[in-house]
Design an enzyme around this catalytic site. Structure first.
Site, short mmCIF file in Angstrom:
data_model
loop_
_atom_site.label_atom_id
_atom_site.label_comp_id
_atom_site.label_asym_id
_atom_site.label_seq_id
_atom_site.Cartn_x
_atom_site.Cartn_y
_atom_site.Cartn_z
N SER A 210 5.41 -5.57 -8.27
CA SER A 210 6.17 -6.14 -7.17
C SER A 210 5.06 -6.93 -6.21
O SER A 210 3.94 -6.29 -6.33
CB SER A 210 6.96 -5.15 -6.36
OG SER A 210 7.37 -5.84 -5.14
N TYR B 216 7.15 2.59 -1.55
CA TYR B 216 7.36 1.80 -2.81
C TYR B 216 6.22 1.07 -3.25
O TYR B 216 6.07 1.07 -4.61
CB TYR B 216 8.71 1.01 -2.52
CG TYR B 216 8.82 -0.27 -3.26
CD1 TYR B 216 9.40 0.31 -4.51
CD2 TYR B 216 8.55 -1.48 -3.18
CE1 TYR B 216 9.79 -0.71 -5.67
CE2 TYR B 216 8.88 -2.25 -4.04
CZ TYR B 216 9.62 -1.96 -5.52
OH TYR B 216 9.81 -3.08 -6.30
N LYS C 68 4.13 1.14 -7.00
CA LYS C 68 3.98 0.23 -8.09
C LYS C 68 2.49 -0.11 -8.24
O LYS C 68 1.98 -0.35 -9.36
CB LYS C 68 4.55 -0.97 -7.51
CG LYS C 68 6.21 -1.00 -7.55
CD LYS C 68 6.84 -1.21 -8.85
CE LYS C 68 7.98 -0.92 -9.09
NZ LYS C 68 8.73 -0.79 -10.36
#
Ligand code: UDP
Length: 350
Positions: A122, A149, A153
């Site tokens: 991402s 988050y 990643k």
């Protein structure tokens, strides 16, 4: 990756938004997408182009059995948690699913001799970064995730890279910018619960199916004061995954590649485009900035062209919005089900 000899590809999270579109692209190019999903956020109705295996990404035995049964030779790994806000409240869960889950998958791949991975990463790995407000972002830009988050990643990327070196895996991590739109067939599309993304919310507002939209901030240092984002059609994103699977990579190589268009669109531009496409202005009000929103997130997309020979073909904002609108008017699944009749379309069960 040779389609003739290695057709079975495990698609973890293949019942989700980008996973389902990638499964369709794989099928159209002669691969067999074996979807592996726990259906916590994915939809069984979105699995239409190959076999389905119900399982969790942290379940080593179930992953091994799926690979064995279907003769899997490569993996595209989408399974994971994606809601940024929830990651702040539950970082433990995000590390467990997104990082430990990826470790589990890599272990099983190693045990089974599966040597090619495409990983769903991402633009969240960049965070606000140290760049100038309106600069495009190359892959080597500073990594400064602004949420747990984004941390997960980036951590997963690092671990994959280390295992590529150590065990001779080859992998591509695709760093998505703003995935949007839907397959033109109308069979699959975006269905998040809860929905937080701009385009579906703007469409729901225009169709009178949702609340009026709140535009988060109009005092950013951008041409019209609203945030710039790089919207990429989900079908282009799906094609990028297949290109990454087929890229000619040496054993042990790891590549991280942006998937975006290089063009920023403002919130105001998106709202106006939705209004034109829907034939009704988007009811909206101007609100405060949303915490953590950078003014601009736009990819430098050159590496994707160079390494993957991939470029977007369907990512004009008009095409993205037209396809998203078709889906939102008549979704096949998802709690929204905003079609005019409110009924589900007929479902084909594979
Ligand atoms: N946005 C907005 N109102 C909304 C949802 C989003 O103004 O109800 C803005 C948000 O501030 C950002 C852009 O739309 O600038 C895209 O947001 P989205 O949540 O779709 O994706 P993100 O860029 O956060 O991944």
């Amino acid at each position: 990756m040779d389609r003739g000899t290695t057709p079975a590809v495990l698609v973890t999270g293949g019942a989700g938004y980008i996973g389902a579109h990638t499964a369709k692209a794989l099928h159209e190019l002669g691969f067999v997408p074996v979807v592996y999903d726990n259906l916590i956020s994915g939809f069984r109705e979105a699995v239409r182009w190959g076999p389905f295996v119900h399982g969790d990404i942290r379940d080593r035995a179930a992953l091994g059995e799926a690979m064995e049964t279907h003769g899997v030779k490569a993996v595209i790994h989408f399974a994971g948690l994606i809601e940024v806000g929830r990651s702040v409240a539950r970082p433990d869960l995000f590390w467990d699913v997104n990082v430990a889950g990826t470790t589990c998958l890599l272990t099983v791949m190693r045990e089974r001799g599966v040597g090619r991975l495409v990983f769903s990463s991402s633009a969240a790995v960049y965070g606000q970064g140290g760049r100038g407000a309106l600069e495009t972002i190359p892959e080597h830009a500073e990594k400064a995730p602004a949420s747990p988050y984004g941390d997960t990643k980036l951590a997963a990327e690092w671990m994959i890279q280390a295992q590529c070196r150590a065990y001779g895996l080859s992998a591509v991590a695709l760093r998505y910018f703003n995935a949007a739109g839907a397959d033109p067939s109308g069979l699959i599309g975006e269905a998040h619960e809860p929905e937080t993304h701009l385009i579906p919310l703007a469409i729901a507002a225009a169709l009178g199916d949702g609340k009026p939209l709140t535009v988060f901030g109009q005092d950013f240092d951008t041409p019209d004061g609203t945030c710039l984002r790089d919207y990429i059609h989900v079908s282009d994103l799906a094609a990028a995954h297949v290109a990454a699977l087929e890229a000619d990579l040496p054993v042990g190589a790891f590549e991280a590649v942006n998937v975006g268009t290089g063009q920023g669109r403002s919130v105001t531009e998106v709202v106006e485009t939705v209004g034109r496409a829907a034939g009704r202005a988007v009811p909206h009000s101007l609100g405060a900035r949303r915490a953590g929103d950078p003014p601009s997130l736009v990819a430098d997309p050159r590496r994707a062209l160079e390494l993957l020979r991939w470029a977007p073909r369907h990512s004009s904002i008009d095409e993205i919005v037209a396809d998203a609108l078709r889906w939102e008017r008549n979704p096949c699944y998802g709690s929204g089900l905003r079609g005019s009749t409110g009924r589900r379309k007929s479902q084909i069960v594979v």
